[in-house]
Scaffold this motif. Structure first.
Motif, PDB file in Angstrom:
ATOM      1  N   SER A 710       0.811  -1.242   0.000  1.00 51.10           N
ATOM      2  CA  SER A 710       0.000   0.000   0.000  1.00 51.10           C
ATOM      3  C   SER A 710       0.829   1.270   0.000  1.00 51.10           C
ATOM      4  O   SER A 710       0.280   2.364   0.162  1.00 51.10           O
ATOM      5  CB  SER A 710      -0.968   0.022   1.205  1.00 51.10           C
ATOM      6  OG  SER A 710      -1.803  -1.124   1.173  1.00 51.10           O
ATOM      7  N   VAL A 813       1.894   6.132   4.688  1.00 57.10           N
ATOM      8  CA  VAL A 813       1.707   4.669   4.822  1.00 57.10           C
ATOM      9  C   VAL A 813       3.044   3.992   5.097  1.00 57.10           C
ATOM     10  O   VAL A 813       3.158   3.118   5.972  1.00 57.10           O
ATOM     11  CB  VAL A 813       1.055   4.085   3.555  1.00 57.10           C
ATOM     12  CG1 VAL A 813       0.980   2.559   3.653  1.00 57.10           C
ATOM     13  CG2 VAL A 813      -0.329   4.675   3.355  1.00 57.10           C
ATOM     14  N   HIS A 816       4.006   4.692   8.625  1.00 59.79           N
ATOM     15  CA  HIS A 816       3.224   3.858   9.550  1.00 59.79           C
ATOM     16  C   HIS A 816       3.774   2.424   9.586  1.00 59.79           C
ATOM     17  O   HIS A 816       3.912   1.824  10.671  1.00 59.79           O
ATOM     18  CB  HIS A 816       1.755   3.851   9.098  1.00 59.79           C
ATOM     19  CG  HIS A 816       0.911   2.888   9.879  1.00 59.79           C
ATOM     20  ND1 HIS A 816       0.510   3.111  11.184  1.00 59.79           N
ATOM     21  CD2 HIS A 816       0.385   1.671   9.524  1.00 59.79           C
ATOM     22  CE1 HIS A 816      -0.207   2.098  11.612  1.00 59.79           C
ATOM     23  NE2 HIS A 816      -0.311   1.199  10.618  1.00 59.79           N
ATOM     24  N   ASN A 817       4.070   1.884   8.422  1.00 61.36           N
ATOM     25  CA  ASN A 817       4.606   0.509   8.350  1.00 61.36           C
ATOM     26  C   ASN A 817       5.943   0.401   9.075  1.00 61.36           C
ATOM     27  O   ASN A 817       6.215  -0.600   9.749  1.00 61.36           O
ATOM     28  CB  ASN A 817       4.767   0.083   6.892  1.00 61.36           C
ATOM     29  CG  ASN A 817       3.435  -0.098   6.190  1.00 61.36           C
ATOM     30  OD1 ASN A 817       2.375  -0.160   6.839  1.00 61.36           O
ATOM     31  ND2 ASN A 817       3.460  -0.177   4.859  1.00 61.36           N
TER      32      ASN A 817
END
Length: 824
Positions: A710, A813, A816-817
């Motif tokens: 993503s 994203v 965050h990962n």
């Protein structure tokens, strides 16, 4: 005339083999060595011919005998020696020969030199003839070559003492080579009339020539052995070709060594045979290996049959028997060589007892009395007798004495060896080994007890006289067996023999795995070497240092891994070694499982059984730990090896099913041959195709990582373009807690240990494999509290911390990962 001569020679060979077969059948019930009996028959035929018995009747047999007596002695050596030497060395247990090599070398080189010198002094001091020193030394060399065929055969039959058999047979093999080399050196002085130049100054030259001839003989054997291994390795399950190659290479090695290079042919053939029996064994097709041994046993049997009959005939026809001086010299010589051999072995005995396999006083007596003389000595004497450059009187005297010693040692020493073995207590199995045999008999007896009621209930056997059946098969009631031999063995001896049997069964299991396609050739050789090392001295079930060493990266690979331009090569070699290590570990586990099943049958008592069971379980536990490390760190290696092993196993199963269908009459031979040919082609293709290890490329691995799902396409593309692929050898530190620089590291292949600094030392927290992401905590917090060290060769992707931080600021994203990877 040529046809007539050829027919007579063929007749002699056929009759010799016929008489040999009859004699072998008769001697099964008589305690007389086969070779001794053949010699006596040959002597009888020769004496009958000499007395004119065949002049009027059976003249064709008489002419055949006369042709045999005129055979070229060089032909005897070139025709028979390669067969006898190759078979003896090829059948020898390699690990026992290696262990006994120092003892064998002492007996075969300094021992033979001492015997040669003492025999020469004996001749100069007591013989009625004025022989020169070269002639005396030449005779001393040829008469010192031993031929213990009858002794070894008797040992195998009576007591199965493999160590003593190896020592006696190994000495014979090597001292034949030593004797022939020294014979050739002294022969030049005798035949070339160079006695005037023979003085003390020639000794260094003789010693140098000996070293050169033996060393070049070894190299010749190694050269032809490697050629044979390569050639046989390219042939697949073709018995005719593989056996033909073994014949050709045995004779070619001897001929090239003796005739072209003028080095030791005996040493060359011994080296060749030992190489084929060890390294080359896994190149021979498994289904043919046993057949090959039987073929060479048959060849040796034929050679022994012909040569001892031939020797007897030649002695009877060619030796002059009417000289009292010669008979007196023969008597002195027989007593003298027995004393000389006793002196030689006694002199080296303190050293022989401390090296190699060791030796007891009883075994040394067998060595002394077992110093028989045979075909090699006689062939060399015939060479001297037929050389016109040597005075005929000297040649006849050497032939008479040699023939007399051959006959006397075979008739006196050979026939009395059983009494000597009984006198020194070596005519029976050792008590511990006998107890194992007794247990096997009890096991067989119990099986018969279980089968007997079933047979009695079978309708087709209702009319059988079961008392007579039990008598015919020697069945006795369970529990009535005499275990007196077992009681005479100490608990330590029983446990030692128990462990030895377990290890020997383990070795057999490796050959079974190789034959079934479950193990590769290199892995089989490594496991065989490891178990034979465990058999040396006191048998050892655990640990196995050789295997532990294999499962560690070699120092050279670690050193090369630290050199930038050699790192890729070092890591590639290391991965190959790891693949081999996995194959070996898997085969080792299979063998340990089989050993556990054999414990109840072989254990002398419950205590020993439990002790050995724990040792085997420790082997399994340690090996499983290694397998799991490899499975986690290198899944692609495991997949490739297990795929190959499964393919080999199924192809072997196909062969077994086809053979079973043939046996049941459900397939015609022609149809089955076509099916087997298809299986053979598949097996050969699999054997010649290197193992393919399918690995994901670093790019493909990176695309599969969950922490890249993503994220923006440009983030993934930036990471792919910014990554650096690095290889690390085992032991390399990838990240260290004290370093100031920061990087993100993704493991592609291999395993790493992650440790954190404690108060005084580092403690390993975890072992991580492919896909592990390291260094992210330091990038996010600036605090590096971990050290990452390569546990094996490692391939890793490196990313600069600045690039990671920049991408995190551009892609929420991705940021965050990254934080999720730290558990935050």
């Amino acid at each position: 005339m040529e046809q007539h001569t050829g027919f007579l020679i063929l007749l002699a060979v056929v009759l010799a083999l016929f008489f040999g077969a009859i004699l072998r059948h008769i001697l099964k019930k008589i305690a007389i060595p086969y070779t001794v009996s053949l010699l006596v028959i040959g002597l009888g035929l020769g004496l009958l011919k000499r007395g004119g018995m065949f002049d009027d009747t059976l003249y064709m047999l008489g002419e055949s005998i006369e042709l045999v007596a005129a055979i070229d002695p060089h032909l005897i050596m070139f025709l028979f020696l390669p067969t006898l030497i190759f078979e003896s060395a090829f059948a020898m247990e390699g690990h026992l020969f290696r262990r006994a090599f120092t003892q064998i070398a002492i007996l075969a080189v300094p021992g033979l030199i001492l015997c040669t010198l003492l025999t020469a002094f004996l001749i100069k001091a007591f013989f009625p003839w004025d022989w020169s020193w070269p002639a005396a030394l030449l005779f001393g060399a040829l008469i010192s070559a031993t031929d213990p065929v009858a002794v070894v055969a008797l040992l195998k039959e009576l007591s199965s003492r493999k160590r003593l058999e190896t020592l006696i047979e190994g000495e014979s093999l090597l001292n034949d080579g030593t004797a022939i080399v020294f014979f050739a050196l002294f022969y030049g002085f005798v035949a070339g009339d160079q006695q005037a130049n023979f003085d003390a100054g020639i000794i260094p030259l003789i010693g140098w020539n000996f070293v050169v001839k033996v060393s070049l003989g070894v190299l010749t054997g190694l050269f032809f052995g490697m050629l044979a291994i390569v050639f046989i390795g390219r042939v697949f399950k073709d018995a005719m070709i593989e056996i033909t190659i073994s014949i050709v290479v045995a004779y070619l090695t001897f001929i090239v060594a003796e005739s072209l290079l003028h080095v030791s042919g005996v040493v060359a053939v011994v080296t060749l045979a030992l190489l084929l029996a060890s390294v080359g064994k896994t190149r021979i097709s498994p289904e043919i290996e046993g057949f090959l041994h039987h073929f060479w046993e048959m060849m040796a049997y034929i050679a022994n049959t012909l040569i001892f009959l031939l020797v007897g005939v030649i002695i009877a026809l060619r030796v002059q028997l009417d000289s009292p001086a010669s008979w007196g010299a023969l008597f002195i010589l027989f007593i003298g060589i027995m004393i000389i051999r006793a002196v030689s072995i006694s002199m080296f005995l303190p050293l022989l007892q401390r090296i190699g396999l060791g030796i007891t006083r009883e075994k040394s007596i067998v060595l002394i009395w077992g110093g028989l003389r045979g075909a090699v000595a006689l062939a060399l004497a015939l060479v001297v007798a037929q050389d016109r450059r040597i005075p005929s009187e000297l040649g006849d005297q050497i032939l008479f004495l040699t023939a007399g010693i051959v006959v006397l040692t075979l008739l006196i020493n050979g026939t009395s060896m059983q009494l000597v073995l009984k006198w020194v207590g070596l005519d029976k199995l050792p008590p511990a080994k006998q107890s194992t045999v007794d247990k096997a008999r009890v096991h067989i007896q119990r099986e018969m007890d279980e089968l007997l009621p079933t047979l009695k209930e079978n309708g087709f056997f209702q009319g059988a006289d079961w008392d007579q059946v039990e008598q015919n098969i020697g069945l006795v009631a369970a529990g009535t067996h005499d275990f007196s031999e077992e009681k005479s063995a100490s608990p330590q001896e029983l446990e030692c023999e128990f462990k030895r049997r377990i290890l020997e069964a383990e070795r057999s299991n490796y050959w079974w795995q190789w034959g079934k396609g479950l193990l590769g050739g290199t892995g089989t050789n490594i496991l065989i070497d490891a178990v034979e090392k465990a058999l040396d001295g006191q048998p050892t079930i655990t640990p196995r240092p050789m295997l532990q060493k294999l499962w560690k990266m070699p120092m050279i690979a670690q050193l090369l891994g630290k050199i930038p331009f050699a790192k890729d090569f070092a890591v590639s070699v290391s991965f190959d070694r790891l693949a081999l290590g996995y194959d070996v570990a898997r085969g080792f586990i299979y063998a340990q499982d089989a050993s556990l099943e054999r414990i109840p049958q072989l254990a002398p008592d419950d205590t020993s059984a439990e002790r050995v069971r724990k040792e085997i379980l420790k082997n399994k536990r340690d090996t499983y730990e290694r397998i799991e490390q490899l499975r986690a760190a290198f899944p692609e290696v495991v997949v490739a090896i297990e795929t190959r092993a499964a393919s080999r196993s199924l192809l072997n199963r196909q062969r077994s099913v086809i053979d079973k269908l043939i046996g049941n009459g459900l397939l015609d031979t022609a149809e089955a041959d076509r099916m087997l040919e298809e299986v053979n082609k598949q097996q050969q293709r699999l054997r010649q195709t290197p193992t393919r290890i399918e690995t994901l490329s670093p790019e493909a691995l990176l695309r599969q990582e969950s922490w890249l799902k993503s994220v923006k396409p440009e983030t993934r593309d930036r990471l792919l373009s910014a990554m650096e692929v690095r290889f690390h050898a085992a032991g390399d530190v990838l990240l260290h807690f004290s370093e100031s620089g920061m990087s993100l590291v993704v493991i592609v292949r291999g395993a790493v240990a992650v440790s954190r600094k404690n108060a005084k030392r580092q403690i390993v927290d975890d072992i991580l494999g492919p896909g592990a992401v390291l260094g992210i905590t330091a990038i996010l917090s600036g605090d590096r509290g971990e050290t990452v060290r390569a546990e094996s060769p490692v391939e890793a992707l490196w990313f600069n911390a600045v690039t990671i931080q920049e991408l995190m600021s551009l892609d929420d994203v991705f940021a965050h990962n990254m934080r999720e990877l730290t558990g935050a």
